[in-house]
Write a protein that holds these residues in place. Sequence first.
Motif, PDB file in Angstrom:
ATOM      1  N   ALA A 189       0.830  -1.204   0.000  1.00  0.00           N
ATOM      2  CA  ALA A 189       0.000   0.000   0.000  1.00  0.00           C
ATOM      3  C   ALA A 189       0.868   1.260   0.000  1.00  0.00           C
ATOM      4  O   ALA A 189       0.542   2.256  -0.658  1.00  0.00           O
ATOM      5  N   VAL A 190       1.982   1.221   0.724  1.00  0.00           N
ATOM      6  CA  VAL A 190       2.898   2.356   0.734  1.00  0.00           C
ATOM      7  C   VAL A 190       3.510   2.547  -0.650  1.00  0.00           C
ATOM      8  O   VAL A 190       3.644   3.672  -1.148  1.00  0.00           O
ATOM      9  N   LEU A 191       3.859   1.435  -1.284  1.00  0.00           N
ATOM     10  CA  LEU A 191       4.408   1.508  -2.636  1.00  0.00           C
ATOM     11  C   LEU A 191       3.360   2.048  -3.606  1.00  0.00           C
ATOM     12  O   LEU A 191       3.685   2.770  -4.554  1.00  0.00           O
ATOM     13  N   THR A 192       2.098   1.689  -3.375  1.00  0.00           N
ATOM     14  CA  THR A 192       1.011   2.207  -4.205  1.00  0.00           C
ATOM     15  C   THR A 192       0.900   3.715  -4.077  1.00  0.00           C
ATOM     16  O   THR A 192       0.677   4.427  -5.065  1.00  0.00           O
ATOM     17  N   LEU A 193       1.079   4.222  -2.865  1.00  0.00           N
ATOM     18  CA  LEU A 193       1.053   5.675  -2.665  1.00  0.00           C
ATOM     19  C   LEU A 193       2.198   6.335  -3.430  1.00  0.00           C
ATOM     20  O   LEU A 193       2.044   7.436  -3.976  1.00  0.00           O
ATOM     21  N   GLY A 194       3.326   5.642  -3.509  1.00  0.00           N
ATOM     22  CA  GLY A 194       4.448   6.165  -4.274  1.00  0.00           C
ATOM     23  C   GLY A 194       4.144   6.239  -5.759  1.00  0.00           C
ATOM     24  O   GLY A 194       4.445   7.243  -6.421  1.00  0.00           O
ATOM     25  N   THR A 195       3.541   5.178  -6.316  1.00  0.00           N
ATOM     26  CA  THR A 195       3.186   5.213  -7.744  1.00  0.00           C
ATOM     27  C   THR A 195       2.078   6.228  -8.001  1.00  0.00           C
ATOM     28  O   THR A 195       1.971   6.787  -9.092  1.00  0.00           O
ATOM     29  N   PHE A 196       1.252   6.488  -6.969  1.00  0.00           N
ATOM     30  CA  PHE A 196       0.246   7.539  -7.074  1.00  0.00           C
ATOM     31  C   PHE A 196       0.937   8.897  -7.245  1.00  0.00           C
ATOM     32  O   PHE A 196       0.524   9.717  -8.081  1.00  0.00           O
ATOM     33  N   GLY A 248       2.401   9.001 -10.786  1.00  0.00           N
ATOM     34  CA  GLY A 248       1.371   9.214 -11.798  1.00  0.00           C
ATOM     35  C   GLY A 248       0.811  10.624 -11.759  1.00  0.00           C
ATOM     36  O   GLY A 248       0.580  11.246 -12.805  1.00  0.00           O
ATOM     37  N   THR A 249       0.600  11.143 -10.561  1.00  0.00           N
ATOM     38  CA  THR A 249       0.093  12.506 -10.427  1.00  0.00           C
ATOM     39  C   THR A 249       1.076  13.496 -11.034  1.00  0.00           C
ATOM     40  O   THR A 249       0.680  14.441 -11.732  1.00  0.00           O
ATOM     41  N   ASP A 250       2.366  13.272 -10.792  1.00  0.00           N
ATOM     42  CA  ASP A 250       3.387  14.156 -11.349  1.00  0.00           C
ATOM     43  C   ASP A 250       3.338  14.157 -12.872  1.00  0.00           C
ATOM     44  O   ASP A 250       3.475  15.193 -13.521  1.00  0.00           O
ATOM     45  N   GLY A 251       3.137  12.969 -13.450  1.00  0.00           N
ATOM     46  CA  GLY A 251       3.099  12.877 -14.900  1.00  0.00           C
ATOM     47  C   GLY A 251       1.849  13.488 -15.521  1.00  0.00           C
ATOM     48  O   GLY A 251       1.907  14.136 -16.570  1.00  0.00           O
ATOM     49  N   PHE A 252       0.695  13.304 -14.843  1.00  0.00           N
ATOM     50  CA  PHE A 252      -0.572  13.765 -15.415  1.00  0.00           C
ATOM     51  C   PHE A 252      -0.885  15.223 -15.107  1.00  0.00           C
ATOM     52  O   PHE A 252      -1.489  15.926 -15.919  1.00  0.00           O
ATOM     53  N   VAL A 253      -0.511  15.695 -13.913  1.00  0.00           N
ATOM     54  CA  VAL A 253      -0.953  17.021 -13.489  1.00  0.00           C
ATOM     55  C   VAL A 253      -0.327  18.126 -14.324  1.00  0.00           C
ATOM     56  O   VAL A 253      -0.943  19.191 -14.520  1.00  0.00           O
ATOM     57  N   LYS A 312      -1.754 -10.089  -7.733  1.00  0.00           N
ATOM     58  CA  LYS A 312      -2.480  -9.112  -6.922  1.00  0.00           C
ATOM     59  C   LYS A 312      -1.552  -8.002  -6.439  1.00  0.00           C
ATOM     60  O   LYS A 312      -1.931  -6.829  -6.397  1.00  0.00           O
ATOM     61  N   ALA A 313      -0.340  -8.376  -6.037  1.00  0.00           N
ATOM     62  CA  ALA A 313       0.603  -7.381  -5.530  1.00  0.00           C
ATOM     63  C   ALA A 313       1.008  -6.393  -6.613  1.00  0.00           C
ATOM     64  O   ALA A 313       1.048  -5.174  -6.383  1.00  0.00           O
ATOM     65  N   ILE A 314       1.295  -6.902  -7.810  1.00  0.00           N
ATOM     66  CA  ILE A 314       1.673  -6.018  -8.915  1.00  0.00           C
ATOM     67  C   ILE A 314       0.513  -5.100  -9.274  1.00  0.00           C
ATOM     68  O   ILE A 314       0.688  -3.895  -9.501  1.00  0.00           O
ATOM     69  N   ALA A 315      -0.701  -5.677  -9.322  1.00  0.00           N
ATOM     70  CA  ALA A 315      -1.881  -4.859  -9.638  1.00  0.00           C
ATOM     71  C   ALA A 315      -2.096  -3.777  -8.592  1.00  0.00           C
ATOM     72  O   ALA A 315      -2.477  -2.645  -8.915  1.00  0.00           O
ATOM     73  N   MET A 316      -1.835  -4.097  -7.335  1.00  0.00           N
ATOM     74  CA  MET A 316      -2.023  -3.136  -6.252  1.00  0.00           C
ATOM     75  C   MET A 316      -1.078  -1.947  -6.421  1.00  0.00           C
ATOM     76  O   MET A 316      -1.484  -0.786  -6.274  1.00  0.00           O
ATOM     77  N   VAL A 317       0.162  -2.221  -6.761  1.00  0.00           N
ATOM     78  CA  VAL A 317       1.141  -1.145  -6.929  1.00  0.00           C
ATOM     79  C   VAL A 317       0.844  -0.313  -8.173  1.00  0.00           C
ATOM     80  O   VAL A 317       0.871   0.925  -8.130  1.00  0.00           O
ATOM     81  N   THR A 318       0.542  -0.979  -9.281  1.00  0.00           N
ATOM     82  CA  THR A 318       0.268  -0.233 -10.513  1.00  0.00           C
ATOM     83  C   THR A 318      -1.060   0.516 -10.439  1.00  0.00           C
ATOM     84  O   THR A 318      -1.293   1.445 -11.222  1.00  0.00           O
ATOM     85  N   ALA A 319      -1.929   0.134  -9.484  1.00  0.00           N
ATOM     86  CA  ALA A 319      -3.188   0.855  -9.306  1.00  0.00           C
ATOM     87  C   ALA A 319      -2.939   2.304  -8.895  1.00  0.00           C
ATOM     88  O   ALA A 319      -3.798   3.168  -9.114  1.00  0.00           O
ATOM     89  N   GLY A 320      -1.786   2.570  -8.298  1.00  0.00           N
ATOM     90  CA  GLY A 320      -1.471   3.943  -7.917  1.00  0.00           C
ATOM     91  C   GLY A 320      -1.491   4.882  -9.113  1.00  0.00           C
ATOM     92  O   GLY A 320      -1.933   6.039  -9.003  1.00  0.00           O
ATOM     93  N   ALA A 321      -1.046   4.379 -10.271  1.00  0.00           N
ATOM     94  CA  ALA A 321      -1.026   5.215 -11.476  1.00  0.00           C
ATOM     95  C   ALA A 321      -2.439   5.531 -11.943  1.00  0.00           C
ATOM     96  O   ALA A 321      -2.737   6.659 -12.361  1.00  0.00           O
ATOM     97  N   THR A 322      -3.340   4.543 -11.883  1.00  0.00           N
ATOM     98  CA  THR A 322      -4.713   4.798 -12.311  1.00  0.00           C
ATOM     99  C   THR A 322      -5.440   5.698 -11.310  1.00  0.00           C
ATOM    100  O   THR A 322      -6.250   6.537 -11.703  1.00  0.00           O
ATOM    101  N   LEU A 323      -5.147   5.527 -10.023  1.00  0.00           N
ATOM    102  CA  LEU A 323      -5.755   6.399  -9.025  1.00  0.00           C
ATOM    103  C   LEU A 323      -5.293   7.844  -9.201  1.00  0.00           C
ATOM    104  O   LEU A 323      -6.045   8.785  -8.926  1.00  0.00           O
ATOM    105  N   SER A 324      -4.070   8.018  -9.672  1.00  0.00           N
ATOM    106  CA  SER A 324      -3.579   9.377  -9.903  1.00  0.00           C
ATOM    107  C   SER A 324      -4.367  10.044 -11.025  1.00  0.00           C
ATOM    108  O   SER A 324      -4.549  11.263 -11.027  1.00  0.00           O
ATOM    109  N   LEU A 325      -4.830   9.239 -11.976  1.00  0.00           N
ATOM    110  CA  LEU A 325      -5.631   9.775 -13.073  1.00  0.00           C
ATOM    111  C   LEU A 325      -7.002  10.214 -12.575  1.00  0.00           C
ATOM    112  O   LEU A 325      -7.556  11.211 -13.022  1.00  0.00           O
TER     113      LEU A 325
END
Length: 418
Positions: free
Chosen positions: A18-25, A28-33, A139-152
């Motif tokens: 979950a912490v890693l997911t926050l990092g990918t968030f 992703g936010t940096d890239g999209f914003v 599941k673990a990979i999906a959880m981490v990469t979900a940070g990018a979609t949540l940033s969108l």
Amino acid sequence: MTKNETVSGTSPWRARAAVLTLGTFAVGTDGFVIVGLLPQIQKTLQVSTAAAGQLVSVFAIAYALLGPVFAALTGRWSKRRVLVTGIALLAAGNAVTASAHVYGLVLASRVLAGSGAALFVASAVATAAHLAGEQRRGKAIAMVTAGATLSLVLGAPLGTLIGGAWGWQMAIWFVAAVAVGVAVVIAVLLPPIRLDQGATLRQRIAPLTDQRVLRVLVVTLLTFIGIFLPFTYMSAVFAPAIGGEQARLALLLLVFGVAATAGNLTAGSLTDRYGSRRVVIGAAMGVAAVCVVMLAVQQVFILVAIAQALSGVVSYSVMGPQQHRIIAYAAPESASLVTSLNTSAGYLGNFLASSIGAAILTITGSAAPLLLIAAAFAAFAAFLAWWLSRSTGERGGEAVDETGEPTTTPPEQAPSTR
């Protein structure tokens, strides 16, 4: 404890993931914003629209080109050190972006941020897969990469709102603050995982000569060209349905982001159950089918919104399973390198889609061909995923050797499951 320090099986891998997911968030936010802040940045720095747009391009190129290099060079570091360094570089890059008033320095800061983003994401995926163990890897990979979609869905709109209320610099400072917070939490919570510290640089970059790895990268590249052709030029593709209303375009982006998050998480469970190859083929075929559907419904907004939801589901069902596939072909010491290469292939696909789309619009003056060409790229990627897996003997998501037997990681390299 072996030299491959690990925490898996019964350990709280979800909390750490979950912490890693926050990092990918944050990444992703940096890239999209930046996209939403370009008009303000252009005015502040007194540059052209094209020059402001380069802030997006250099981030993507730095991510694509430098990520694999850094992953190879930091292979002897603990994963905690790599992750903290990567997210710290992202924070530093954003701090410079928000503070600088000279275009050249801002441009350089985006390269720094892109480099940190690439280093973090590649290591985050490999670390999450290691922490969760083989049975929960998808599941673990999906959880981490979900940070990018949540940033969108959340990060980019929130950053845009902050920029509108207090200036674009505050939005960038927001991303930097999130990155600093992630760095602190990782430093405290994550154990110093080390994957085969005795490996040489030559052993770490060995996957670069593995044809199976290169085949996965080609599929990722082609699929992401198909995904980002209609996404990048969404306003042009759906112009008849949008009717020049910015609110409708924003709604389509939100629909895509929510559906993408659901698709990404679902793909993780499907990968663990049915195998990554089947999920990738199905998702790529889905992208091709949705592009054809979009061509038929682009005049009606409600139908376009439904098509966007379907597009989000299938588009973000690709990267996680592809990471799952490519990790299976690498020894532990090369996991970060191959995941970085795969992420870079996706970013390169994004960049090429932008270039191809611009050329098509210039030549034809119509957005309709974008959908047909996108469908062709995605369909070809699905075909290659099926065809090339036959030559490698891959069944489902499991890599097998030339005799048809499942490959296994040598005992001395296998992560401890204690």
